[in-house]
Design a protein around this motif. Structure first.
Motif, short mmCIF file in Angstrom:
data_model
loop_
_atom_site.label_atom_id
_atom_site.label_comp_id
_atom_site.label_asym_id
_atom_site.label_seq_id
_atom_site.Cartn_x
_atom_site.Cartn_y
_atom_site.Cartn_z
N UNK A 184 36.81 45.84 39.79
CA UNK A 184 35.57 45.00 40.01
C UNK A 184 34.84 44.99 41.20
N UNK A 185 33.66 45.33 41.31
CA UNK A 185 32.91 45.41 42.51
C UNK A 185 32.57 44.13 43.11
N UNK A 186 32.15 43.26 42.03
CA UNK A 186 31.96 41.99 42.27
C UNK A 186 32.66 41.13 41.31
N UNK A 187 32.66 39.73 41.39
CA UNK A 187 33.38 38.75 40.46
C UNK A 187 34.68 38.88 40.44
N UNK A 188 35.53 39.45 41.49
CA UNK A 188 37.15 39.82 41.34
C UNK A 188 37.83 38.34 41.41
N UNK A 192 27.87 40.07 36.52
CA UNK A 192 27.90 39.76 34.87
C UNK A 192 28.50 40.74 34.05
N UNK A 193 27.98 41.74 34.19
CA UNK A 193 28.57 42.96 33.05
C UNK A 193 30.06 43.15 33.32
N UNK A 194 30.53 43.11 34.41
CA UNK A 194 32.03 43.36 35.02
C UNK A 194 32.64 42.07 34.41
N UNK A 195 32.26 41.00 34.35
CA UNK A 195 33.13 39.68 34.32
C UNK A 195 32.91 39.55 32.63
N UNK A 196 31.85 39.89 32.21
CA UNK A 196 31.65 39.58 30.58
C UNK A 196 32.94 40.60 29.93
N UNK A 197 33.18 41.95 30.28
CA UNK A 197 34.00 42.68 29.85
C UNK A 197 35.47 42.20 29.87
N UNK A 198 35.74 41.29 30.81
CA UNK A 198 37.18 41.03 31.22
C UNK A 198 37.31 39.47 30.95
#
Length: 572
Positions: free
Chosen positions: A214-218, A261-267
């Motif tokens: 997670x680059x951002x949204x950790x 948003x793409x990183x968070x949406x996936x998880x």
């Protein structure tokens, strides 16, 4: 006895007042990841050095994440402070290093540009003494004031004189206000922030460390996994701290959202608005469907799995459990292979992306898990309806009655991951190490006492399978082809658009009728006014004519009397 908090309603807890005579016993590890900005780190450590929480119960772990020149520990700092160096770039790596080194009962994240008030740690820890599955978040104030020196911070009774005026953490405070302090929301985990949040160490053992991908949204993703591990989230306005400068989102919200948003949406499946595509797959599905193939026929398992895959709910994965390690593809007599059904299932689903063949179940990070016996098929909308029932009523368990006979009942179970994780945290220690833990994760039995815990902290419900469209595999109809299903969706959409246009047309007609009726009403009012005026004129005329007539009659009478007298005089 550990308090049993229903949902996120932490108001059943009664923490002691700050500064009151209570006896702290839990150790807290403050993990401070840092990169450059030695002057801000000095202020953070100065604030931690004068906390009202006992110093012998505080440890501080500063993790230098590649600063150049390297960071150092200043003179004003807590007694038990360590400095670690993390060669791997990224905040998640630094926090994970600090987490691995921490020995506290509670882990308290704190960024190196945060200056806490003297009671901040005490405010957090008074909650953690009440229950072991809490996540407490401070109220941050954002300041752009000139920085004081570390000695001034350590000697100050109130930091406001240095940092005011400030801006609030607006989105968090707004969310807290809208949800009665987070007691009425499915997304309380959203307030988990790395700047100033504390979590029971046992929860991290269940949820795992931060995701280094997670680059951002950790923080949000970590908060979601903590929720699935059973956490209760508490915003404490008395836990106050100052953020030196604006946050990253304050500085560039659009760019931050584009990356996170793409990183968070996936998880994070419960952020439905981020999953806009109707059919694609995600790293963490909204629903896991478990079908046990051990001892079942290939036809029964296929009837169930294929029906699940053909439904309108596509944000799911299917776990087919069985003794897959015992399957030997090199059998010389395949038709007499005792594991022939498993061989056929492996051939059938080996390359289906939504199906996994597993020997056992691990803890799930999907918010829901459905246990479905082989041979029973959900209808096209069944899973969406059952899931909607659980979400709308905040249920921890939906038990579905499929069949009943003298030997017992056949049923399915939709389990909320966070509800069963919370129940696992509430069982007694000897249960948590043995049978209770197994049942809490659904690996054996029918849930036993754990279901009672789930009912107490989230609620349970029995549903009739036939009502929700479940059928036995032999009764299930043919699945519509992709083209037919697409045509059906297109036709349905066209019908919706037609009805929408018809509604708009009728609304327009109604508006015209209303306008016409208004004109008639206005005309009728005008007519009534004219008729009233005419009536008043006629009445006036009648009164006038009546008075004139009386006067004429009097004159005639007078004239008659005069003529009579004249006539009588002449006659005589």
């Amino acid at each position: 006895m550990t308090p049993r908090i229903r949902g996120n309603d932490y108001t059943v807890l009664d923490p002691p007042a700050l500064g009151s005579s209570w006896t702290p016993r839990l150790r807290v590890s403050l993990v401070v990841p840092a990169h450059a900005n030695q002057s801000k780190l000095d202020l953070t450590l100065a604030g931690l050095a004068v906390q009202t929480y006992p110093a012998d119960l505080i440890e501080v772990i500063v993790v230098d994440n590649g600063s150049e020149p390297p960071l150092r520990l200043p003179d004003i700092r807590p007694e038990n402070t360590r400095l670690l160096v993390c060669p791997t770039p990224g905040r998640a790596a630094a926090r994970n290093m600090g987490l691995a080194a921490a020995i506290g009962d509670v882990i308290h994240w704190m960024d190196s540009d945060i200056v806490p008030e003297r009671e901040e740690v005490e405010a957090h820890m008074r909650w953690h003494h009440l229950a072991p599955y809490l996540s407490v978040t401070s109220y941050l104030r954002f300041t752009t004031a000139p920085l004081p020196d570390a000695k001034e911070v350590a000697e100050a009774e109130d930091l406001a004189k240095f940092f005011e005026p400030t801006e609030p953490h607006a989105w968090i405070e707004d969310m807290v206000d809208r949800t009665d302090g987070l007691t009425r929301t499915h997304r309380a985990f959203s307030i988990h922030i790395g700047g100033a949040t504390s979590v029971g160490a046992r929860l991290f053992e269940r949820a795992g460390p931060m995701d280094p991908d997670m680059v951002l949204g950790q923080d949000t993703e970590m908060g979601y996994r903590l929720a699935q591990a059973g956490a209760v989230f508490i915003p404490d306005p008395e836990a106050r701290a100052y953020h030196l400068g604006p946050s990253m989102r304050m500085r560039d919200a659009e760019s931050i959202s584009r990356v996170s948003h793409p990183l968070v949406a996936d998880r994070v499946p419960v952020y439905r608005w981020l999953r806009k595509h109707p059919t694609r797959q995600w790293k963490v599905p909204l629903l896991e469907v478990v079908v046990d193939a051990a001892g079942a026929s290939c036809d029964d398992v296929m009837a169930t799995v294929d029906a699940v895959l053909a439904g309108t709910l596509t944000d799911l994965s299917v776990l087919v459990t069985g003794p897959w390690d015992e399957v030997r593809p090199e059998q010389r007599a395949p038709l007499t292979d005792p594991h022939l059904d498993l061989v056929l299932l492996r051939a059938h689903y080996g390359h289906e992306g939504r199906v996994r063949l597993v020997s056992g179940l691990s803890d799930s990070v999907a918010p829901f898990r459905l246990r479905l016996p082989p041979g029973w098929a959900p209808g096209e909308d069944t899973l969406s309806q059952i899931l909607g029932l659980a979400q709308e009523q905040d249920l921890g368990l939906v038990s579905i009655l499929l069949a009943e006979d003298p030997e017992g009942i056949t049923g399915a179970r939709l389990e909320s991951t966070q509800a069963f994780a919370r129940a696992a945290l509430l069982v007694s220690p000897h249960e948590a190490d043995g049978e209770g833990e197994t049942m809490a994760h659904g690996d054996g039995g029918d849930g036993g006492d754990v279901d009672a815990f789930v009912d107490e902290v989230f609620g349970t419900f029995w549903a009739d399978g036939e009502t929700y469209g479940f059928t036995s595999g032999s009764e299930a109809g043919p699945f519509p082809s992709v083209r037919a299903a697409y045509r059906a969706r297109v036709q349905a959409q066209a019908e919706v658009e037609r009805l929408t246009k018809e509604v708009e047309r009728i609304r327009g007609q109604v508006a015209k009728w209303r306008e016409e009726a208004g004109r008639w009403r206005r005309t009728a009012v005008g007519y009534r006014r004219e008729v009233g005026a005419l009536r008043r004129q006629v009445s006036t005329l009648r009164r006038t004519q009546s008075r004139r007539g009386l006067r004429s009659l009097r004159r005639i009478k007078v004239l008659a009397r005069g003529l009579t007298r004249t006539f009588n005089g002449r006659k005589s």
